[in-house]
Scaffold this motif. Sequence first.
Motif, PDB file in Angstrom:
ATOM      1  N   GLN A  15       0.828  -1.207   0.000  1.00 43.46           N
ATOM      2  CA  GLN A  15       0.000   0.000   0.000  1.00 43.46           C
ATOM      3  C   GLN A  15       0.870   1.269   0.000  1.00 43.46           C
ATOM      4  O   GLN A  15       0.604   2.221  -0.735  1.00 43.46           O
ATOM      5  N   VAL A  16       1.936   1.264   0.796  1.00 43.82           N
ATOM      6  CA  VAL A  16       2.810   2.442   0.888  1.00 43.82           C
ATOM      7  C   VAL A  16       3.548   2.652  -0.439  1.00 43.82           C
ATOM      8  O   VAL A  16       3.699   3.784  -0.910  1.00 43.82           O
ATOM      9  N   VAL A  17       4.003   1.553  -1.078  1.00 37.15           N
ATOM     10  CA  VAL A  17       4.692   1.690  -2.366  1.00 37.15           C
ATOM     11  C   VAL A  17       3.736   2.267  -3.405  1.00 37.15           C
ATOM     12  O   VAL A  17       4.100   3.141  -4.192  1.00 37.15           O
ATOM     13  N   ARG A  18       2.502   1.791  -3.389  1.00 39.57           N
ATOM     14  CA  ARG A  18       1.515   2.282  -4.361  1.00 39.57           C
ATOM     15  C   ARG A  18       1.281   3.776  -4.181  1.00 39.57           C
ATOM     16  O   ARG A  18       1.159   4.525  -5.132  1.00 39.57           O
ATOM     17  N   GLU A  19       1.245   4.212  -2.923  1.00 46.09           N
ATOM     18  CA  GLU A  19       0.907   5.601  -2.638  1.00 46.09           C
ATOM     19  C   GLU A  19       2.087   6.555  -2.801  1.00 46.09           C
ATOM     20  O   GLU A  19       1.952   7.638  -3.368  1.00 46.09           O
ATOM     21  N   PHE A  20       3.258   6.147  -2.296  1.00 46.87           N
ATOM     22  CA  PHE A  20       4.387   7.080  -2.237  1.00 46.87           C
ATOM     23  C   PHE A  20       5.505   6.752  -3.227  1.00 46.87           C
ATOM     24  O   PHE A  20       6.522   7.439  -3.259  1.00 46.87           O
ATOM     25  N   GLY A  21       5.317   5.680  -3.999  1.00 41.97           N
ATOM     26  CA  GLY A  21       6.416   5.270  -4.866  1.00 41.97           C
ATOM     27  C   GLY A  21       7.459   4.590  -3.994  1.00 41.97           C
ATOM     28  O   GLY A  21       7.443   4.691  -2.761  1.00 41.97           O
ATOM     29  N   ILE A  22       8.371   3.898  -4.631  1.00 45.33           N
ATOM     30  CA  ILE A  22       9.352   3.156  -3.868  1.00 45.33           C
ATOM     31  C   ILE A  22      10.313   4.117  -3.169  1.00 45.33           C
ATOM     32  O   ILE A  22      10.859   3.828  -2.110  1.00 45.33           O
ATOM     33  N   VAL A  23      10.473   5.305  -3.765  1.00 47.07           N
ATOM     34  CA  VAL A  23      11.354   6.315  -3.170  1.00 47.07           C
ATOM     35  C   VAL A  23      10.841   6.728  -1.793  1.00 47.07           C
ATOM     36  O   VAL A  23      11.602   6.911  -0.852  1.00 47.07           O
ATOM     37  N   GLY A  24       9.501   6.844  -1.690  1.00 49.04           N
ATOM     38  CA  GLY A  24       8.925   7.286  -0.431  1.00 49.04           C
ATOM     39  C   GLY A  24       8.564   6.139   0.507  1.00 49.04           C
ATOM     40  O   GLY A  24       8.054   6.368   1.604  1.00 49.04           O
ATOM     41  N   ALA A  25       8.824   4.907   0.066  1.00 54.84           N
ATOM     42  CA  ALA A  25       8.432   3.747   0.884  1.00 54.84           C
ATOM     43  C   ALA A  25       9.535   3.409   1.880  1.00 54.84           C
ATOM     44  O   ALA A  25      10.234   2.412   1.753  1.00 54.84           O
ATOM     45  N   THR A  26       9.670   4.241   2.895  1.00 55.27           N
ATOM     46  CA  THR A  26      10.681   3.993   3.926  1.00 55.27           C
ATOM     47  C   THR A  26      10.161   2.917   4.886  1.00 55.27           C
ATOM     48  O   THR A  26       8.948   2.715   5.011  1.00 55.27           O
ATOM     49  N   THR A  27      11.097   2.231   5.543  1.00 52.88           N
ATOM     50  CA  THR A  27      10.672   1.208   6.497  1.00 52.88           C
ATOM     51  C   THR A  27       9.909   1.870   7.657  1.00 52.88           C
ATOM     52  O   THR A  27       9.001   1.266   8.225  1.00 52.88           O
ATOM     53  N   LYS A  28      10.261   3.103   7.961  1.00 51.28           N
ATOM     54  CA  LYS A  28       9.561   3.837   9.015  1.00 51.28           C
ATOM     55  C   LYS A  28       8.076   3.999   8.660  1.00 51.28           C
ATOM     56  O   LYS A  28       7.183   3.712   9.468  1.00 51.28           O
TER      57      LYS A  28
END
Lengths: 190, 190
Positions: free
Chosen positions: A13-26
């Motif tokens: 879900q986070v990758v879809r929303e923020f792109g892999i660049v924004g998909a931090t483990t945090k």
Amino acid sequence: MGTRERIVDAAEQVVREFGIVGATTKRIAAAAGCSEALLYKHFPGKESLLLAVLLERLPALGPALTRLRLAAGTGDVADHLTAFTLAALEFYTRAAGIAAGVLADPSLTEGFRTMLARSGSGPHLPILALADVIAGEQDRDRIDRKIDAGAAASMLMGACFHRANLSYYVDPPDDDATWAASIVRTLLRR
Amino acid sequence: MGTRERIVDAAEQVVREFGIVGATTKRIAAAAGCSEALLYKHFPGKESLLLAVLLERLPALGPALTRLRLAAGTGDVADHLTAFTLAALEFYTRAAGIAAGVLADPSLTEGFRTMLARSGSGPHLPILALADVIAGEQDRDRIDRKIDAGAAASMLMGACFHRANLSYYVDPPDDDATWAASIVRTLLRR
């Protein structure tokens, strides 16, 4: 749902929303409602978490390859290959964002490369599996033996991967089904 | 060397070193020895700067397509297509990192899509250009007319694009020249 499942869902879900660049483990840990420490207990690094998303959450190529194998020797080989082409196109279209994200980050690429070498897996395996099916149909005289099965598989899968990537930038001039049929017809020279 | 050229050079170098994720305009401006404000005077956004790197610094497909067009109707068509396949593979291998970087960032993808729509260009154009050359050779009876020129071009370019991406993860089992020749042989059924 277990913690591991919750983390994989959150990552997708986070990758879809923020792109892999924004998909931090945090961010992923927050979305899963767990601590980053717990995330790292389940996944040693971002690479293994992204691989889990790719393998467990995307429409996999495995079932499409199995259907193709089961249909070998029966019915119309062009129809089977066209259905497989559409499945491969759908898979690559959904996987493109994550695949691009891995390649966009040199340290992630390196981590993936190492992990794949250790596990003996890799994104080239579906090409080999498809080549195997094509070679089997050649043995049954259902596909022209003059074709190099490996080259044919490279072209069919490559055409799908490329179209999946291009569709993020420009709308294809033809619909997927028409395109897939013309690819297979040209490959088999029907 | 003008400021614009210095900025494009710096962008290429920073992308190579830090990946597109780490290629901030701040870092690129520092490498070019100019201010971010000056960078933005030459390039309205990161997309247009990355497009300049793609178009001006990478081995372009344009010359390879021109050579193919000039060779049409003469010599061995399989040889010409094999040479073109190798050039396309080299181009995509060098472009893969930047292309992936654009796709990995949803806002960059959207910016690129808008820019391409406005300029009428796009990463699908080389496929159309190759299809044109193939159709011309079909008119001269040098390539089987049963082939769909567009599908053939999709497969040849797609196979190159896919192999370029895969080579970042696994070493190909065969060398590029052998592979390119088998692709063209299977496509033309020689």
